[in-house]
Design a protein around this motif. Structure first.
Motif, PDB file in Angstrom:
ATOM      1  N   GLY A  15       1.260  -1.361  -0.094  1.00 19.77           N
ATOM      2  CA  GLY A  15       0.147   0.041  -0.120  1.00 19.77           C
ATOM      3  C   GLY A  15       0.799   0.995   0.631  1.00 19.77           C
ATOM      4  O   GLY A  15       0.807   2.469  -0.330  1.00 19.77           O
ATOM      5  N   ALA A  16       1.860   1.218   0.348  1.00 21.64           N
ATOM      6  CA  ALA A  16       2.973   2.121   0.683  1.00 21.64           C
ATOM      7  C   ALA A  16       3.990   2.361  -0.336  1.00 21.64           C
ATOM      8  O   ALA A  16       4.499   3.246  -0.981  1.00 21.64           O
ATOM      9  N   ASN A  17       3.844   1.780  -1.347  1.00 21.13           N
ATOM     10  CA  ASN A  17       4.999   1.262  -2.424  1.00 21.13           C
ATOM     11  C   ASN A  17       6.132   1.291  -1.784  1.00 21.13           C
ATOM     12  O   ASN A  17       7.118   2.121  -2.718  1.00 21.13           O
ATOM     13  N   ASP A  18       6.409   0.056  -0.877  1.00 21.08           N
ATOM     14  CA  ASP A  18       7.894   0.445  -0.184  1.00 21.08           C
ATOM     15  C   ASP A  18       8.324  -0.707  -1.339  1.00 21.08           C
ATOM     16  O   ASP A  18       8.154  -2.366  -1.035  1.00 21.08           O
ATOM     17  N   ALA A  69       7.287   3.355  -7.884  1.00 20.17           N
ATOM     18  CA  ALA A  69       7.605   4.253  -6.750  1.00 20.17           C
ATOM     19  C   ALA A  69       8.504   5.276  -7.185  1.00 20.17           C
ATOM     20  O   ALA A  69       9.364   5.877  -6.907  1.00 20.17           O
ATOM     21  N   VAL A  70       9.818   3.854  -7.565  1.00 17.18           N
ATOM     22  CA  VAL A  70      10.890   3.842  -7.892  1.00 17.18           C
ATOM     23  C   VAL A  70      11.147   4.621  -9.112  1.00 17.18           C
ATOM     24  O   VAL A  70      11.624   5.606 -10.413  1.00 17.18           O
ATOM     25  N   ASN A 118     -12.927   4.351 -15.784  1.00 19.68           N
ATOM     26  CA  ASN A 118     -14.675   3.926 -15.689  1.00 19.68           C
ATOM     27  C   ASN A 118     -14.345   2.727 -14.813  1.00 19.68           C
ATOM     28  O   ASN A 118     -14.508   1.277 -15.372  1.00 19.68           O
ATOM     29  N   SER A 119     -13.196   2.092 -14.241  1.00 21.43           N
ATOM     30  CA  SER A 119     -12.910   1.119 -13.741  1.00 21.43           C
ATOM     31  C   SER A 119     -11.866   1.510 -12.111  1.00 21.43           C
ATOM     32  O   SER A 119     -12.508   2.360 -11.475  1.00 21.43           O
ATOM     33  N   HIS A 120     -10.816   0.333 -11.957  1.00 23.15           N
ATOM     34  CA  HIS A 120     -10.477   0.732 -10.150  1.00 23.15           C
ATOM     35  C   HIS A 120      -9.212   0.393 -10.691  1.00 23.15           C
ATOM     36  O   HIS A 120      -8.839  -0.015  -9.880  1.00 23.15           O
ATOM     37  N   PHE A 121      -8.194   1.853 -11.813  1.00 21.64           N
ATOM     38  CA  PHE A 121      -6.917   2.090 -11.920  1.00 21.64           C
ATOM     39  C   PHE A 121      -6.465   2.477 -10.246  1.00 21.64           C
ATOM     40  O   PHE A 121      -5.460   1.908 -10.270  1.00 21.64           O
ATOM     41  N   VAL A 168       1.519   4.176 -13.749  1.00 20.47           N
ATOM     42  CA  VAL A 168       1.536   4.971 -14.692  1.00 20.47           C
ATOM     43  C   VAL A 168       1.121   6.210 -14.978  1.00 20.47           C
ATOM     44  O   VAL A 168       1.523   6.745 -15.596  1.00 20.47           O
ATOM     45  N   PHE A 169      -0.116   6.682 -14.061  1.00 20.61           N
ATOM     46  CA  PHE A 169      -0.293   7.817 -13.318  1.00 20.61           C
ATOM     47  C   PHE A 169       0.070   8.619 -12.630  1.00 20.61           C
ATOM     48  O   PHE A 169      -0.626   9.176 -11.108  1.00 20.61           O
ATOM     49  N   ARG A 170       1.466   8.383 -11.955  1.00 19.04           N
ATOM     50  CA  ARG A 170       1.776   8.933 -10.601  1.00 19.04           C
ATOM     51  C   ARG A 170       1.360  10.241 -10.329  1.00 19.04           C
ATOM     52  O   ARG A 170       2.498  10.925 -11.593  1.00 19.04           O
ATOM     53  N   GLY A 171       1.758  11.352  -9.784  1.00 22.01           N
ATOM     54  CA  GLY A 171       0.911  12.613  -9.621  1.00 22.01           C
ATOM     55  C   GLY A 171      -0.149  13.057 -10.440  1.00 22.01           C
ATOM     56  O   GLY A 171       0.592  14.524 -10.511  1.00 22.01           O
TER      57      GLY A 171
END
Length: 408
Positions: free
Chosen positions: A182-185, A317-318, A340-343, A352-355
């Protein structure tokens, strides 16, 4: 009770053998991990997985074997010995294959081997002889461990100790992975695709609530031009894509339709889409990248096969974002992302769409109605961007399968 007690001695002996095999399991499994220090958080987590996942699975299978064949002690001991020998041999062989090809020997390759033979994989007589020698060596090791286990005093304590240790390691390792996912560690999440047949827990309704109570877990940060975690590196080198000032920056519109097959593009099933295709370019030699939402979306933006999805998701995250998105951002594009999904649940948003804001909330009680509202929001976004003169990239992911009659 006496009948069961006599046979339970054999079960205890096999569990002792499993305990004695734990160090060898650690050595075989450690070859999958590249660049991981045992003194790090990732190394600590990997050790817990070796004990609390692989050793625990073996313990459960051995227990089931005892329940089935316990009435015949010799059969139970023989079956358990064969099982442990084959599992340890598999980890050794698969570890070598993974370090060379970055693929695990799974059911696909076993079926391929059965159909084509060893020649189809480029395996010759020397490799086969080496494999047979390895199997014989591990079988001899197990025979010696069985003789050693027969001399152990109070084997029931070993059974209790093994069960408690495996369960504690499983609970701790899965809690760490749940929080790290969940934290993208990437120190923990990046190990998942490297281990064979490893399916950790990735979601729980209380994960967000307790994540802050584990200070060792935190999101990794990007460093350098290529993200590296083990053997995974993306991109391989920096990809400059700066549009010179004064040059045209075209707008980009990408529409993806969920669960839509190529044979449905005809005048009967989808007359409007078919009519549009007659005055557009059609690419008929395209190969599907997968049959799930992440496998369909991921290659569109990364330009690589969906088999890399697990590694990218684990290191999102990297990696930060695909080169395409980074290049558009560097050239001043605005983004309108509608799905219309659960990206977010699929980790597509992070990978793909960080930030970048992803719109996933739309009005309507059906997929058709939500798709219609999403289309309206997308058109409003494009009109606003055209008014400002700023280039944009908009992406819409449609869930409905009734595209032909709902949209002109």
């Amino acid at each position: 009770f006496a009948w069961f007690h006599r046979r339970a001695r054999f079960y205890s002996q096999v569990v002792v053998v499993l305990c004695l095999n734990v160090p060898f399991l650690f050595v075989a499994l450690s070859r999958y991990l590249s660049g991981v220090s045992w003194a790090s958080v990732g190394g600590f987590y990997a050790g817990l997985v070796f004990l609390g996942y692989y050793a625990l699975i073996l313990l459960v299978v051995i227990t089931c074997l005892f329940l089935i064949t316990g009435a015949w002690p010799r059969l139970f001991v023989a079956a358990s010995g064969v099982l442990i020998t084959l599992v340890l041999c598999y980890f050794v062989v698969d570890g070598v294959v993974y370090r060379i090809l970055k693929n695990h020997v799974d059911a696909f390759w076993l079926v391929y081997l059965a159909r084509t033979g060893f020649e189809g994989l480029g395996v010759g007589v020397p490799q086969i002889a080496l494999g047979v020698a390895l199997l014989a060596g591990i079988a001899a090791l197990e025979w010696w461990l069985f003789r050693l286990a027969a001399q152990v005093q109070a084997p029931r304590r070993w059974v209790i100790g093994q069960a408690v240790a495996c369960l504690l390691a499983y609970g701790t390792s899965q809690t760490l992975h749940l929080m790290a996912y969940g934290a993208n560690d990437a120190r923990i999440a990046a190990l998942t695709p490297q281990l064979p047949f490893y399916f950790p827990i990735v979601s729980h309704k209380h994960a967000e609530k307790y994540r802050d109570q584990l200070p060792m877990i935190g999101e990794a940060s990007a460093s350098g031009s290529g993200a590296e975690a083990g053997d995974f590196r993306y991109p391989l080198h920096e990809v400059p894509c700066k549009i010179p000032d004064g040059h045209r920056r075209p707008n980009v519109v990408i529409l993806l339709l969920e669960s839509w097959r190529t044979d449905a593009l005809d005048p009967v099933v989808s007359p409007r889409m078919n009519a549009f295709s007659q005055r557009a370019s059609r690419f008929m030699n395209h190969f599907s990248s997968g049959n799930s939402t992440p496998a369909g979306v991921f290659p569109v933006f990364y330009g690589i096969h969906s088999t890399y999805w697990a590694a990218v998701k684990a290191n999102n995250a990297v990696v930060h974002n695909p080169v395409l998105i980074d290049a558009l951002e560097a050239n001043g594009y605005s983004f309108g992302i509608y799905a219309n999904s659960h990206f977010e649940r699929h980790k597509i948003k992070d990978a793909v769409f960080r930030g970048i804001e992803v719109h996933e909330s739309f009005e309507g009680s059906t997929d058709d109605a939500r798709d219609r509202d999403m289309t309206e929001q997308m058109f409003h976004f494009m009109e606003r961007q055209k008014a400002t003169g700023k280039p944009f990239m908009t992406f819409a992911f449609y869930k409905s399968t009734h595209y032909s009659y709902n949209y002109p």
